[in-house]
Design an enzyme around this catalytic site. Structure first.
Site, PDB file in Angstrom:
ATOM      1  N   TYR A 158       8.207 -19.577  -9.721  1.00 28.46           N
ATOM      2  CA  TYR A 158       7.934 -18.189 -10.126  1.00 28.46           C
ATOM      3  C   TYR A 158       8.991 -17.682 -11.107  1.00 28.46           C
ATOM      4  CZ  TYR A 158       3.699 -17.600  -7.586  1.00 28.46           C
ATOM      5  OH  TYR A 158       2.385 -17.731  -7.200  1.00 28.46           O
ATOM      6  N   ARG A 190       7.949 -18.892 -14.406  1.00 31.23           N
ATOM      7  CA  ARG A 190       6.837 -18.097 -14.933  1.00 31.23           C
ATOM      8  C   ARG A 190       7.302 -16.703 -15.347  1.00 31.23           C
ATOM      9  NH1 ARG A 190       1.938 -18.246 -11.045  1.00 31.23           N
ATOM     10  NH2 ARG A 190       0.966 -17.128 -12.765  1.00 31.23           N
ATOM     11  N   ASP A 208       0.703 -10.530 -14.803  1.00 34.50           N
ATOM     12  CA  ASP A 208       1.765 -10.461 -15.812  1.00 34.50           C
ATOM     13  C   ASP A 208       2.172  -9.046 -16.229  1.00 34.50           C
ATOM     14  OD1 ASP A 208      -0.275  -9.679 -17.664  1.00 34.50           O
ATOM     15  OD2 ASP A 208      -0.667 -11.759 -18.186  1.00 34.50           O
ATOM     16  N   HIS A 242      -4.812  -9.606  -7.925  1.00 32.03           N
ATOM     17  CA  HIS A 242      -3.972 -10.713  -7.450  1.00 32.03           C
ATOM     18  C   HIS A 242      -2.488 -10.357  -7.394  1.00 32.03           C
ATOM     19  CE1 HIS A 242      -7.321 -13.832  -8.615  1.00 32.03           C
ATOM     20  NE2 HIS A 242      -7.631 -13.101  -7.572  1.00 32.03           N
ATOM     21  N   CYS A 266       8.990  -8.308   1.324  1.00 34.87           N
ATOM     22  CA  CYS A 266       9.652  -9.056   2.389  1.00 34.87           C
ATOM     23  C   CYS A 266       8.617  -9.789   3.243  1.00 34.87           C
ATOM     24  CB  CYS A 266      10.464  -8.083   3.252  1.00 34.87           C
ATOM     25  SG  CYS A 266      11.356  -8.952   4.572  1.00 34.87           S
ATOM     26  N   CYS A 316       9.552  -7.704   7.014  1.00 35.44           N
ATOM     27  CA  CYS A 316       9.332  -6.271   7.209  1.00 35.44           C
ATOM     28  C   CYS A 316       8.457  -5.736   6.064  1.00 35.44           C
ATOM     29  CB  CYS A 316      10.658  -5.514   7.308  1.00 35.44           C
ATOM     30  SG  CYS A 316      11.572  -5.390   5.755  1.00 35.44           S
ATOM     31  N   GLY A 359     -11.905 -13.434 -20.853  1.00 35.36           N
ATOM     32  CA  GLY A 359     -10.904 -14.473 -20.595  1.00 35.36           C
ATOM     33  C   GLY A 359     -10.727 -14.909 -19.165  1.00 35.36           C
ATOM     34  N   THR A 360     -11.841 -15.064 -18.451  1.00 38.84           N
ATOM     35  CA  THR A 360     -11.721 -15.648 -17.106  1.00 38.84           C
ATOM     36  C   THR A 360     -12.791 -16.717 -16.898  1.00 38.84           C
ATOM     37  OG1 THR A 360     -11.966 -15.250 -14.717  1.00 38.84           O
ATOM     38  CG2 THR A 360     -12.893 -13.575 -16.169  1.00 38.84           C
TER      39      THR A 360
HETATM   40  P1  OAD Z   1      -8.467 -19.718 -15.747  1.00 39.23           P
HETATM   41  O1  OAD Z   1      -7.321 -20.517 -16.242  1.00 39.23           O
HETATM   42  O2  OAD Z   1      -9.275 -20.271 -14.630  1.00 39.23           O
HETATM   43  O3  OAD Z   1      -9.473 -19.448 -16.939  1.00 39.23           O
HETATM   44  C1  OAD Z   1      -9.039 -18.950 -18.177  1.00 39.23           C
HETATM   45  C2  OAD Z   1     -10.257 -18.640 -19.023  1.00 39.23           C
HETATM   46  O4  OAD Z   1      -9.803 -18.065 -20.240  1.00 39.23           O
HETATM   47  C3  OAD Z   1     -11.096 -19.867 -19.394  1.00 39.23           C
HETATM   48  O5  OAD Z   1     -12.467 -19.588 -19.168  1.00 39.23           O
HETATM   49  C4  OAD Z   1     -10.822 -20.056 -20.886  1.00 39.23           C
HETATM   50  O6  OAD Z   1     -11.945 -20.576 -21.596  1.00 39.23           O
HETATM   51  C5  OAD Z   1     -10.516 -18.628 -21.317  1.00 39.23           C
HETATM   52  N1  OAD Z   1      -9.633 -18.514 -22.490  1.00 39.23           N
HETATM   53  C6  OAD Z   1      -8.672 -19.364 -22.922  1.00 39.23           C
HETATM   54  N2  OAD Z   1      -8.067 -18.877 -24.016  1.00 39.23           N
HETATM   55  C7  OAD Z   1      -8.651 -17.694 -24.273  1.00 39.23           C
HETATM   56  C8  OAD Z   1      -8.468 -16.686 -25.278  1.00 39.23           C
HETATM   57  N3  OAD Z   1      -7.536 -16.823 -26.231  1.00 39.23           N
HETATM   58  N4  OAD Z   1      -9.247 -15.590 -25.240  1.00 39.23           N
HETATM   59  C9  OAD Z   1     -10.190 -15.436 -24.274  1.00 39.23           C
HETATM   60  N5  OAD Z   1     -10.407 -16.345 -23.313  1.00 39.23           N
HETATM   61  C10 OAD Z   1      -9.657 -17.453 -23.308  1.00 39.23           C
HETATM   62  O7  OAD Z   1      -7.902 -18.260 -15.415  1.00 39.23           O
HETATM   63  P2  OAD Z   1      -8.526 -17.140 -14.478  1.00 39.23           P
HETATM   64  O8  OAD Z   1     -10.005 -17.105 -14.587  1.00 39.23           O
HETATM   65  O9  OAD Z   1      -7.785 -15.892 -14.730  1.00 39.23           O
HETATM   66  O10 OAD Z   1      -5.240 -16.909  -9.075  1.00 39.23           O
HETATM   67  O11 OAD Z   1      -8.118 -17.708 -13.045  1.00 39.23           O
HETATM   68  C11 OAD Z   1      -8.402 -16.964 -11.914  1.00 39.23           C
HETATM   69  C12 OAD Z   1      -7.323 -17.151 -10.904  1.00 39.23           C
HETATM   70  O12 OAD Z   1      -7.099 -18.562 -10.691  1.00 39.23           O
HETATM   71  C13 OAD Z   1      -5.951 -16.642 -11.309  1.00 39.23           C
HETATM   72  O13 OAD Z   1      -5.810 -15.267 -11.136  1.00 39.23           O
HETATM   73  C14 OAD Z   1      -5.051 -17.420 -10.404  1.00 39.23           C
HETATM   74  C15 OAD Z   1      -5.660 -18.785 -10.544  1.00 39.23           C
HETATM   75  O14 OAD Z   1      -5.471 -19.665  -9.493  1.00 39.23           O
HETATM   76  C16 OAD Z   1      -4.221 -16.839  -8.233  1.00 39.23           C
HETATM   77  O15 OAD Z   1      -3.098 -17.235  -8.513  1.00 39.23           O
HETATM   78  C17 OAD Z   1      -4.589 -16.230  -6.920  1.00 39.23           C
END
Ligand code: OAD
Length: 244
Positions: free
Chosen positions: A65, A68, A101, A116, A124, A127, A185-186
């Site tokens: 961490y 990161r 972030d 998240h 902690c 506590c 972007g997910t």
């Molecule tokens: P991922 O890494 O699973 O997916 C990232 C997505 O962003 C993919 O679909 C890419 O195609 C897309 N991508 C990449 N570059 C991009 C750009 N420049 N513009 C737009 N899109 C782009 O990330 P998340 O979906 O956020 O959880 O992952 C979900 C969760 O999985 C996170 O919050 C984390 C992880 O494990 C925890 O830590 C609980």
């Protein structure tokens, strides 16, 4: 012209939800989790992002961490983070993010649901103590609670842990009642966040996706912008400015 359709849709919408994931921060220099160069390609989540990993080796988890936090501390919001903050000033818009972030807040977004957690908040393990800690690098690893003998941990959701109840309930409720839902972007593979756009679809919201890659949503979204977040923000703003 699809961007024009989106601008018009935004103008006429009463409640907008934007859901973001790691992809929106990629062009700010923060790695995503999946795909080429994704964090989960190099690191094992079960060794670094679970309560059991922390119990077994808190130092290792904190070192990761800390690494990161160093990357995130150098990152700045990009044009897409700023665009969402700008839209919030004009419209009733709630941002739901899976990102830890803090870049949306830095860009000026205020109505944010962090599903998240946040990497700058620590809590902690014994506590109820919580604090914002922006030390990079941390002064001690693992850090200790100033109130009791417990270890502090990042206030983020790890695998095997539930999402914060209030945040999740609000996110589900807003997804069900919004008229426009924009996903940026997910990969949508992590639940329950991944199901939010489908809740919106079931409740007849207009659903828009921005992603350079297809996801399980792309075929069902009303508009799919197959592009990176910053390119989308630039193109969107050109059309938006022309109309306003
Ligand atoms: P991922 O890494 O699973 O997916 C990232 C997505 O962003 C993919 O679909 C890419 O195609 C897309 N991508 C990449 N570059 C991009 C750009 N420049 N513009 C737009 N899109 C782009 O990330 P998340 O979906 O956020 O959880 O992952 C979900 C969760 O999985 C996170 O919050 C984390 C992880 O494990 C925890 O830590 C609980």
């Amino acid at each position: 012209m699809e961007l024009l359709d989106l601008v018009k849709k935004i103008e006429e919408s009463k409640n907008i939800v934007v859901l973001t994931g790691a992809g929106i921060s990629h062009e700010s220099g923060i790695p995503t989790f999946r795909g080429k160069d994704g964090l989960w390609e190099k690191y094992k989540p079960e060794e670094l992002a679970t309560p059991w990993a922390f119990e077994k080796n808190p130092k290792l988890v904190w070192e990761w961490y800390n690494y990161r936090r160093e990357i995130i501390a150098k990152a700045k919001p990009n044009e897409c983070h700023y665009l969402i903050a700008e839209l919030e000033k004009e419209k009733d818009l709630t941002l739901i993010t899976q990102n830890i972030d803090g870049l949306h807040e830095l860009a000026g977004s205020r109505d944010i649901i962090e599903l998240h957690g946040n990497i700058w908040r620590v809590k902690c393990t014994k506590c109820s103590y919580k604090e914002i800690n922006r030390d990079v690098p941390l002064k001690e690893i693992p850090p200790k609670c100033p109130k009791c003998v417990g270890l502090l941990r990042p206030d983020v959701v790890w695998f095997g842990e539930p999402l914060p109840t209030e945040e999740l309930n609000d996110a589900m409720e807003l997804s069900a009642k919004c008229d426009l839902f924009i996903v940026i972007g997910t990969s949508l593979v992590v639940q329950p966040a991944g199901s939010l756009p489908f809740i919106a679809l079931e409740n007849r919201a207009f659903v828009v996706e921005v992603n350079p890659e297809e996801t399980i949503l792309s075929q069902r979204a009303h508009l799919f912008f197959k592009m990176k977040a910053v390119e989308f923000a630039r193109r969107f703003k050109e059309v938006w400015k022309e109309l306003c």
